[in-house]
Design a protein around this motif. Structure first.
Motif, mmCIF file in Angstrom:
data_model
loop_
_atom_site.group_PDB
_atom_site.id
_atom_site.type_symbol
_atom_site.label_atom_id
_atom_site.label_comp_id
_atom_site.label_asym_id
_atom_site.label_seq_id
_atom_site.Cartn_x
_atom_site.Cartn_y
_atom_site.Cartn_z
ATOM 1 N N PHE A 1 0.831 -1.204 0.000
ATOM 2 C CA PHE A 1 0.000 0.000 0.000
ATOM 3 C C PHE A 1 0.866 1.256 0.000
ATOM 4 O O PHE A 1 0.617 2.198 -0.761
ATOM 5 C CB PHE A 1 -0.937 -0.001 1.217
ATOM 6 C CG PHE A 1 -1.652 1.293 1.391
ATOM 7 C CD1 PHE A 1 -2.758 1.602 0.597
ATOM 8 C CD2 PHE A 1 -1.229 2.212 2.330
ATOM 9 C CE1 PHE A 1 -3.412 2.815 0.748
ATOM 10 C CE2 PHE A 1 -1.883 3.421 2.492
ATOM 11 C CZ PHE A 1 -2.979 3.730 1.694
ATOM 12 N N PHE A 2 1.900 1.284 0.846
ATOM 13 C CA PHE A 2 2.766 2.462 0.921
ATOM 14 C C PHE A 2 3.522 2.678 -0.395
ATOM 15 O O PHE A 2 3.772 3.815 -0.790
ATOM 16 C CB PHE A 2 3.750 2.350 2.092
ATOM 17 C CG PHE A 2 3.080 2.434 3.443
ATOM 18 C CD1 PHE A 2 1.958 3.214 3.650
ATOM 19 C CD2 PHE A 2 3.590 1.722 4.518
ATOM 20 C CE1 PHE A 2 1.350 3.290 4.891
ATOM 21 C CE2 PHE A 2 2.987 1.792 5.765
ATOM 22 C CZ PHE A 2 1.868 2.580 5.956
ATOM 23 N N HIS A 3 3.881 1.582 -1.068
ATOM 24 C CA HIS A 3 4.526 1.727 -2.376
ATOM 25 C C HIS A 3 3.586 2.430 -3.358
ATOM 26 O O HIS A 3 4.002 3.311 -4.106
ATOM 27 C CB HIS A 3 4.935 0.365 -2.951
ATOM 28 C CG HIS A 3 6.300 -0.064 -2.569
ATOM 29 N ND1 HIS A 3 6.546 -0.801 -1.439
ATOM 30 C CD2 HIS A 3 7.504 0.129 -3.148
ATOM 31 C CE1 HIS A 3 7.837 -1.054 -1.353
ATOM 32 N NE2 HIS A 3 8.442 -0.483 -2.374
ATOM 33 N N LYS A 4 2.334 1.987 -3.377
ATOM 34 C CA LYS A 4 1.366 2.600 -4.291
ATOM 35 C C LYS A 4 1.185 4.075 -3.949
ATOM 36 O O LYS A 4 1.183 4.933 -4.837
ATOM 37 C CB LYS A 4 0.029 1.857 -4.230
ATOM 38 C CG LYS A 4 -1.024 2.422 -5.168
ATOM 39 C CD LYS A 4 -0.649 2.280 -6.634
ATOM 40 C CE LYS A 4 -1.748 2.767 -7.561
ATOM 41 N NZ LYS A 4 -1.393 2.605 -8.965
ATOM 42 N N ARG B 1 7.363 0.545 -10.545
ATOM 43 C CA ARG B 1 7.092 0.884 -11.962
ATOM 44 C C ARG B 1 5.775 0.253 -12.401
ATOM 45 O O ARG B 1 4.963 0.882 -13.074
ATOM 46 C CB ARG B 1 8.230 0.403 -12.867
ATOM 47 C CG ARG B 1 9.476 1.237 -12.781
ATOM 48 C CD ARG B 1 9.314 2.666 -13.281
ATOM 49 N NE ARG B 1 8.987 2.684 -14.702
ATOM 50 C CZ ARG B 1 8.121 3.512 -15.264
ATOM 51 N NH1 ARG B 1 7.474 4.404 -14.560
ATOM 52 N NH2 ARG B 1 7.884 3.470 -16.548
ATOM 53 N N SER B 2 5.557 -0.993 -12.008
ATOM 54 C CA SER B 2 4.319 -1.678 -12.359
ATOM 55 C C SER B 2 3.112 -0.989 -11.718
ATOM 56 O O SER B 2 2.068 -0.823 -12.354
ATOM 57 C CB SER B 2 4.405 -3.141 -11.920
ATOM 58 O OG SER B 2 3.260 -3.841 -12.328
ATOM 59 N N LEU B 3 3.261 -0.568 -10.458
ATOM 60 C CA LEU B 3 2.173 0.142 -9.777
ATOM 61 C C LEU B 3 1.833 1.465 -10.458
ATOM 62 O O LEU B 3 0.681 1.892 -10.451
ATOM 63 C CB LEU B 3 2.540 0.411 -8.314
ATOM 64 C CG LEU B 3 2.492 -0.773 -7.366
ATOM 65 C CD1 LEU B 3 3.044 -0.366 -6.007
ATOM 66 C CD2 LEU B 3 1.091 -1.319 -7.233
ATOM 67 N N GLN B 4 2.843 2.101 -11.042
ATOM 68 C CA GLN B 4 2.595 3.362 -11.731
ATOM 69 C C GLN B 4 1.817 3.139 -13.030
ATOM 70 O O GLN B 4 1.140 4.041 -13.507
ATOM 71 C CB GLN B 4 3.911 4.082 -12.053
ATOM 72 C CG GLN B 4 4.597 4.645 -10.830
ATOM 73 C CD GLN B 4 5.909 5.310 -11.179
ATOM 74 O OE1 GLN B 4 6.648 4.844 -12.048
ATOM 75 N NE2 GLN B 4 6.218 6.396 -10.493
ATOM 76 N N LEU B 5 1.901 1.940 -13.576
ATOM 77 C CA LEU B 5 1.302 1.653 -14.873
ATOM 78 C C LEU B 5 -0.006 0.874 -14.803
ATOM 79 O O LEU B 5 -0.734 0.802 -15.795
ATOM 80 C CB LEU B 5 2.300 0.872 -15.737
ATOM 81 C CG LEU B 5 3.630 1.585 -16.005
ATOM 82 C CD1 LEU B 5 4.611 0.647 -16.669
ATOM 83 C CD2 LEU B 5 3.397 2.835 -16.850
ATOM 84 N N ALA C 1 -3.210 -1.347 -8.468
ATOM 85 C CA ALA C 1 -2.540 -2.009 -7.347
ATOM 86 C C ALA C 1 -3.177 -3.362 -7.045
ATOM 87 O O ALA C 1 -2.474 -4.309 -6.691
ATOM 88 C CB ALA C 1 -2.582 -1.121 -6.105
ATOM 89 N N SER C 2 -4.489 -3.460 -7.188
ATOM 90 C CA SER C 2 -5.175 -4.721 -6.871
ATOM 91 C C SER C 2 -4.658 -5.871 -7.724
ATOM 92 O O SER C 2 -4.568 -7.009 -7.255
ATOM 93 C CB SER C 2 -6.684 -4.567 -7.051
ATOM 94 O OG SER C 2 -6.992 -4.160 -8.373
ATOM 95 N N LEU D 1 -1.479 -8.731 -6.404
ATOM 96 C CA LEU D 1 -1.794 -10.162 -6.462
ATOM 97 C C LEU D 1 -0.720 -10.948 -7.196
ATOM 98 O O LEU D 1 -0.338 -12.043 -6.784
ATOM 99 C CB LEU D 1 -3.151 -10.381 -7.133
ATOM 100 C CG LEU D 1 -4.359 -10.032 -6.281
ATOM 101 C CD1 LEU D 1 -5.622 -10.077 -7.112
ATOM 102 C CD2 LEU D 1 -4.462 -10.979 -5.101
ATOM 103 N N ILE D 2 -0.231 -10.389 -8.283
ATOM 104 C CA ILE D 2 0.798 -11.094 -9.063
ATOM 105 C C ILE D 2 2.141 -11.060 -8.345
ATOM 106 O O ILE D 2 2.794 -12.090 -8.175
ATOM 107 C CB ILE D 2 0.909 -10.490 -10.479
ATOM 108 C CG1 ILE D 2 -0.384 -10.780 -11.251
ATOM 109 C CG2 ILE D 2 2.132 -11.038 -11.217
ATOM 110 C CD1 ILE D 2 -0.501 -10.053 -12.562
#
Length: 135
Positions: free
Chosen positions: A19-22, A83-87, A90-91, A95-96
């Motif tokens: 969550f904090f990363h997002k 980087r993935s969260l930026q693109l 988050a849900s 999970l992945i």
């Protein structure tokens, strides 16, 4: 059982970690996030050493190598995670990224940890879930 309590605490703390990363990814670039994350980790490491009076730090070469590899793989993984969260959502990313399939495969190969049929089925279903989420 104490191990289960610790596992639940890790689950909760790593849930906050994701969550904090997002949240941070809305304000900072991944490189900055990883740098501040490393500072936070260093604070915890120093505090744990002080509280447990763990000094001097162990220096067994193989253990040190694996510990450094934890930091390197964690840092790089954290970068690509952000980087993935930026693109993407988050849900889905969480999970992945949270599925420990690589870890499970490696401990099975290198440490010969047994995998039951039920656990194997769970891993297979997790792989299917990754494919479904990626589509």
């Amino acid at each position: 059982k104490l191990w289960f309590l610790y596992a639940l605490l890790a689950l909760c703390l790593w849930g906050l970690w994701g969550f904090f990363h997002k949240a941070a990814s809305h304000h900072l670039q991944p490189q900055s996030i990883i740098a501040y994350e490393a500072i936070g980790f260093a604070i915890i490491a120093v505090a744990m050493m002080a509280v447990t009076k763990f000094w001097p730090v162990e220096t067994e070469p193989k253990g040190v190598l694996f510990a450094l590899l934890i930091g390197i793989s964690g840092g790089l993984g954290g970068f690509f995670f952000v980087r993935s969260l930026q693109l993407h959502k988050a849900s889905i990313v969480l999970l992945i990224a949270a599925l420990p399939l690589v870890t499970l495969a490696l401990v099975w190969v290198f440490f010969r940890e047994a995998v039951t049929a039920k656990e194997g089925m769970g891993m297979l279903l997790a792989l299917i879930a990754i494919v479904l989420f990626a589509v």
